[in-house]
Design a protein around this motif. Structure first.
Motif, PDB file in Angstrom:
ATOM      1  N   ARG A 167       9.478  -6.342 -16.004  1.00  0.00           N
ATOM      2  CA  ARG A 167       9.376  -4.941 -15.619  1.00  0.00           C
ATOM      3  C   ARG A 167       8.176  -4.726 -14.692  1.00  0.00           C
ATOM      4  NH1 ARG A 167      11.283  -3.061 -20.123  1.00  0.00           N
ATOM      5  NH2 ARG A 167       9.314  -3.344 -21.212  1.00  0.00           N
ATOM      6  N   THR A 168       7.077  -5.405 -15.005  1.00  0.00           N
ATOM      7  CA  THR A 168       5.884  -5.287 -14.164  1.00  0.00           C
ATOM      8  C   THR A 168       6.133  -5.852 -12.779  1.00  0.00           C
ATOM      9  OG1 THR A 168       4.489  -5.496 -16.145  1.00  0.00           O
ATOM     10  CG2 THR A 168       3.435  -5.854 -14.006  1.00  0.00           C
ATOM     11  N   VAL A 169       6.798  -7.034 -12.741  1.00  0.00           N
ATOM     12  CA  VAL A 169       7.113  -7.648 -11.443  1.00  0.00           C
ATOM     13  C   VAL A 169       8.041  -6.740 -10.636  1.00  0.00           C
ATOM     14  CG1 VAL A 169       8.268  -9.594 -10.332  1.00  0.00           C
ATOM     15  CG2 VAL A 169       6.738  -9.999 -12.262  1.00  0.00           C
ATOM     16  N   GLU A 170       9.030  -6.156 -11.301  1.00  0.00           N
ATOM     17  CA  GLU A 170       9.939  -5.245 -10.607  1.00  0.00           C
ATOM     18  C   GLU A 170       9.186  -4.052 -10.026  1.00  0.00           C
ATOM     19  OE1 GLU A 170      12.936  -4.187 -13.380  1.00  0.00           O
ATOM     20  OE2 GLU A 170      14.104  -6.023 -13.119  1.00  0.00           O
ATOM     21  N   GLU A 171       8.269  -3.524 -10.826  1.00  0.00           N
ATOM     22  CA  GLU A 171       7.501  -2.374 -10.345  1.00  0.00           C
ATOM     23  C   GLU A 171       6.653  -2.767  -9.139  1.00  0.00           C
ATOM     24  OE1 GLU A 171       7.599   0.762 -11.189  1.00  0.00           O
ATOM     25  OE2 GLU A 171       9.164   0.409 -12.670  1.00  0.00           O
ATOM     26  N   LYS A 172       6.030  -3.960  -9.235  1.00  0.00           N
ATOM     27  CA  LYS A 172       5.211  -4.410  -8.108  1.00  0.00           C
ATOM     28  C   LYS A 172       6.078  -4.674  -6.878  1.00  0.00           C
ATOM     29  CE  LYS A 172       1.418  -6.444 -10.765  1.00  0.00           C
ATOM     30  NZ  LYS A 172       0.666  -7.690 -11.066  1.00  0.00           N
ATOM     31  N   SER A 173       7.282  -5.256  -7.096  1.00  0.00           N
ATOM     32  CA  SER A 173       8.183  -5.513  -5.980  1.00  0.00           C
ATOM     33  C   SER A 173       8.613  -4.208  -5.317  1.00  0.00           C
ATOM     34  CB  SER A 173       9.417  -6.288  -6.466  1.00  0.00           C
ATOM     35  OG  SER A 173       9.052  -7.529  -7.045  1.00  0.00           O
ATOM     36  N   LYS A 174       8.955  -3.227  -6.144  1.00  0.00           N
ATOM     37  CA  LYS A 174       9.338  -1.928  -5.596  1.00  0.00           C
ATOM     38  C   LYS A 174       8.187  -1.328  -4.801  1.00  0.00           C
ATOM     39  CE  LYS A 174      12.701  -0.728  -9.198  1.00  0.00           C
ATOM     40  NZ  LYS A 174      12.998   0.195 -10.331  1.00  0.00           N
ATOM     41  N   HIS A 175       6.988  -1.483  -5.331  1.00  0.00           N
ATOM     42  CA  HIS A 175       5.828  -0.949  -4.636  1.00  0.00           C
ATOM     43  C   HIS A 175       5.621  -1.672  -3.303  1.00  0.00           C
ATOM     44  CE1 HIS A 175       1.960   1.012  -4.209  1.00  0.00           C
ATOM     45  NE2 HIS A 175       1.391  -0.166  -3.992  1.00  0.00           N
ATOM     46  N   PHE A 176       5.815  -3.020  -3.315  1.00  0.00           N
ATOM     47  CA  PHE A 176       5.653  -3.801  -2.089  1.00  0.00           C
ATOM     48  C   PHE A 176       6.702  -3.399  -1.047  1.00  0.00           C
ATOM     49  CE2 PHE A 176       6.849  -7.610   0.377  1.00  0.00           C
ATOM     50  CZ  PHE A 176       5.655  -7.830   1.044  1.00  0.00           C
ATOM     51  N   VAL A 177       7.961  -3.293  -1.491  1.00  0.00           N
ATOM     52  CA  VAL A 177       9.038  -2.902  -0.573  1.00  0.00           C
ATOM     53  C   VAL A 177       8.764  -1.510  -0.006  1.00  0.00           C
ATOM     54  CG1 VAL A 177      11.493  -2.324  -0.439  1.00  0.00           C
ATOM     55  CG2 VAL A 177      10.760  -4.373  -1.666  1.00  0.00           C
ATOM     56  N   TYR A 178       8.294  -0.635  -0.854  1.00  0.00           N
ATOM     57  CA  TYR A 178       7.971   0.717  -0.385  1.00  0.00           C
ATOM     58  C   TYR A 178       6.874   0.674   0.675  1.00  0.00           C
ATOM     59  CZ  TYR A 178       6.109   5.455  -0.442  1.00  0.00           C
ATOM     60  OH  TYR A 178       5.643   6.682  -0.076  1.00  0.00           O
ATOM     61  N   LYS A 179       5.871  -0.178   0.440  1.00  0.00           N
ATOM     62  CA  LYS A 179       4.790  -0.303   1.409  1.00  0.00           C
ATOM     63  C   LYS A 179       5.300  -0.870   2.727  1.00  0.00           C
ATOM     64  CE  LYS A 179       1.019   1.144  -0.608  1.00  0.00           C
ATOM     65  NZ  LYS A 179       0.217   2.251  -0.019  1.00  0.00           N
ATOM     66  N   VAL A 180       6.173  -1.913   2.629  1.00  0.00           N
ATOM     67  CA  VAL A 180       6.731  -2.511   3.842  1.00  0.00           C
ATOM     68  C   VAL A 180       7.544  -1.478   4.614  1.00  0.00           C
ATOM     69  CG1 VAL A 180       8.367  -4.226   4.701  1.00  0.00           C
ATOM     70  CG2 VAL A 180       6.714  -4.859   2.944  1.00  0.00           C
ATOM     71  N   GLU A 181       8.394  -0.725   3.912  1.00  0.00           N
ATOM     72  CA  GLU A 181       9.192   0.309   4.565  1.00  0.00           C
ATOM     73  C   GLU A 181       8.288   1.358   5.217  1.00  0.00           C
ATOM     74  OE1 GLU A 181      11.765   1.885   1.638  1.00  0.00           O
ATOM     75  OE2 GLU A 181      13.182   0.214   1.695  1.00  0.00           O
ATOM     76  N   GLU A 182       7.246   1.704   4.489  1.00  0.00           N
ATOM     77  CA  GLU A 182       6.326   2.698   5.024  1.00  0.00           C
ATOM     78  C   GLU A 182       5.639   2.179   6.291  1.00  0.00           C
ATOM     79  OE1 GLU A 182       3.297   3.765   2.295  1.00  0.00           O
ATOM     80  OE2 GLU A 182       2.653   5.528   3.421  1.00  0.00           O
ATOM     81  N   LYS A 183       5.203   0.888   6.254  1.00  0.00           N
ATOM     82  CA  LYS A 183       4.581   0.296   7.429  1.00  0.00           C
ATOM     83  C   LYS A 183       5.576   0.185   8.585  1.00  0.00           C
ATOM     84  CE  LYS A 183       0.364  -0.608   6.013  1.00  0.00           C
ATOM     85  NZ  LYS A 183      -0.826  -0.057   6.703  1.00  0.00           N
ATOM     86  N   SER A 184       6.830  -0.207   8.263  1.00  0.00           N
ATOM     87  CA  SER A 184       7.851  -0.334   9.296  1.00  0.00           C
ATOM     88  C   SER A 184       8.117   1.004   9.968  1.00  0.00           C
ATOM     89  CB  SER A 184       9.149  -0.889   8.693  1.00  0.00           C
ATOM     90  OG  SER A 184       8.930  -2.156   8.102  1.00  0.00           O
ATOM     91  N   GLN A 185       8.256   2.017   9.165  1.00  0.00           N
ATOM     92  CA  GLN A 185       8.471   3.349   9.732  1.00  0.00           C
ATOM     93  C   GLN A 185       7.300   3.772  10.598  1.00  0.00           C
ATOM     94  OE1 GLN A 185      11.178   5.177   9.606  1.00  0.00           O
ATOM     95  NE2 GLN A 185      12.288   3.755   8.294  1.00  0.00           N
ATOM     96  N   ASP A 186       6.109   3.422  10.147  1.00  0.00           N
ATOM     97  CA  ASP A 186       4.915   3.771  10.912  1.00  0.00           C
ATOM     98  C   ASP A 186       4.894   3.019  12.247  1.00  0.00           C
ATOM     99  OD1 ASP A 186       2.366   5.106  11.187  1.00  0.00           O
ATOM    100  OD2 ASP A 186       1.452   3.131  10.920  1.00  0.00           O
ATOM    101  N   LEU A 187       5.248   1.705  12.209  1.00  0.00           N
ATOM    102  CA  LEU A 187       5.286   0.930  13.446  1.00  0.00           C
ATOM    103  C   LEU A 187       6.350   1.447  14.409  1.00  0.00           C
ATOM    104  CD1 LEU A 187       4.838  -2.689  12.023  1.00  0.00           C
ATOM    105  CD2 LEU A 187       3.172  -1.382  13.339  1.00  0.00           C
ATOM    106  N   ILE A 188       7.525   1.773  13.867  1.00  0.00           N
ATOM    107  CA  ILE A 188       8.596   2.315  14.717  1.00  0.00           C
ATOM    108  C   ILE A 188       8.159   3.629  15.354  1.00  0.00           C
ATOM    109  CG2 ILE A 188      10.926   3.292  14.676  1.00  0.00           C
ATOM    110  CD1 ILE A 188      11.613   1.194  12.529  1.00  0.00           C
TER     111      ILE A 188
END
Length: 361
Positions: A242-263
């Motif tokens: 559950r902790t790994v899933e939460e961290k993965s979701k957080h990482f994916v969210y950060k990547v998406e956020e960075k991608s949107q920012d770069l775009i």
């Protein structure tokens, strides 16, 4: 009797008597309440019988109203404390005596307790509303017991309590006018607490095993011990996943956020680049303006030239050519080949024919 029946403690104030503090100097809460003497209450002042009306009007400081409340008080909780608070404040000047039944008596009439009698005695001694604790209190109150401890009134909720072959163990107290009622607290009781533990037995066993208790101390067999330990490991793995899933979701969210920012930044830079390009090379751009100005400057700096075939375009305009002038060496005329004698003769014949023709006409 508090704690004798399955139910709740006390809630709210007594419906017939206002809540008031005891008269006299405030008692320092630095020591636990005293235990009642085995011989009972002893006083040099005569203990006269009081009515409820007299007690509610108030009594002298040296003559507090002695109120008695009894019970088992197993797993002492807020419901018990509220009941004792009401008993303490039922009269303006109250001395609260609390009777606690022994383990043997409780087992005989009700069943096993979680806490031992000594633990329950000590719990009551440290309640702020209690002035005195009676150990090994009787299940039913006799006249001799009331006289021995100089009890004026007995406090308990007014629901009839059937026990020890009686429809209501407080019936004779009520008939004697010595009963004062308290109210019960909903949502909390010793039986409710025990029910929670029994319902979630596996959880609490695993909890205590994790905290260092042995299976023998918890009365757990070998197979059950291994089962609980395995369940604990499975729960830890689930928690890790559950902790790994939460961290993965957080990482994916950060990547998406960075991608949107770069775009977004790329789009802004693209629009900025296109705008600058149009400003420079567009129809009204800087580059065309520069070319136009540079063309005008070149035209202004170059010599004037007349159109081809115009009179002013001849370089020999206004000049007379002398017969004696000879072409300069290297000029086109000097380089042309000399005419031959035959070509001169043909030219003479042509001229003569033309002249005769004109004369004949």
């Amino acid at each position: 009797m508090a704690g004798k029946r399955r139910g709740r403690g006390s809630n709210g104030q007594h419906q017939n008597a206002p809540q008031r503090q005891s008269r006299g100097p405030h008692k320092a809460l630095r020591e636990p309440a005293a235990f009642a003497k085995s011989t009972g209450y002893e006083s040099e002042i005569p203990h006269e019988k009081l009515t409820i009306a007299q007690a509610r009007r108030g009594t002298p400081a040296h003559r507090p109203v002695r109120v008695y409340a009894d019970g088992i008080f197993d797993l002492f909780h807020s419901g018990h404390a509220r009941a004792l608070m009401q008993a303490k404040n039922v009269f303006p000047n109250t001395f609260l005596i609390v009777g606690v039944c022994s383990d043997e008596l409780t087992l005989k009439f009700k069943g096993y307790t979680v806490m031992t009698e000594d633990e329950r005695y000590d719990a009551l001694r440290h309640c702020r509303y209690v002035d005195e604790v009676v150990r090994d209190a009787p299940w039913s109150l006799s006249t001799e017991f009331l006289k021995k401890h100089k009890i004026d009134f007995v406090a308990h909720d007014d629901i009839p309590y059937t026990s020890a072959g009686s429809e209501d163990v407080y019936k004779h107290i009520k008939e004697a006018g010595m009963f004062v009622a308290t109210q019960r607290t909903e949502g909390i009781s010793t039986s409710d607490l025990i029910t929670r533990i029994v319902r979630d037995y596996d959880i609490y066993v695993r909890r205590n095993l994790q905290r260092g208790y042995t299976a023998r101390e918890l009365n757990v067999g070998f197979i059950n011990e291994k089962k609980y330990l395995l369940q604990e490991q499975v729960d830890k793995m689930k928690e890790t996943v559950r902790t790994v899933e939460e961290k993965s979701k957080h990482f994916v969210y950060k990547v998406e956020e960075k991608s949107q920012d770069l775009i977004h930044k790329w789009e802004e830079k693209s629009r900025e680049f296109i705008g600058n390009f149009l400003k420079l090379f567009g129809p009204d751009g800087t580059w065309n303006v520069i070319q136009e100005h540079s063309g005008r400057m070149i035209q202004a700096l170059s010599p004037y030239s007349s159109p081809r075939g115009s009179p002013g375009s001849s370089p020999t305009r206004g000049r007379s050519v002398s017969p004696d002038s000879s072409p300069a060496p290297g000029s086109p005329s000097s380089l042309s080949p000399p005419s031959s004698p035959s070509s001169g003769k043909r030219a003479t014949r042509s001229s003569r024919k033309a002249a005769s023709t004109s004369n004949a006409q």
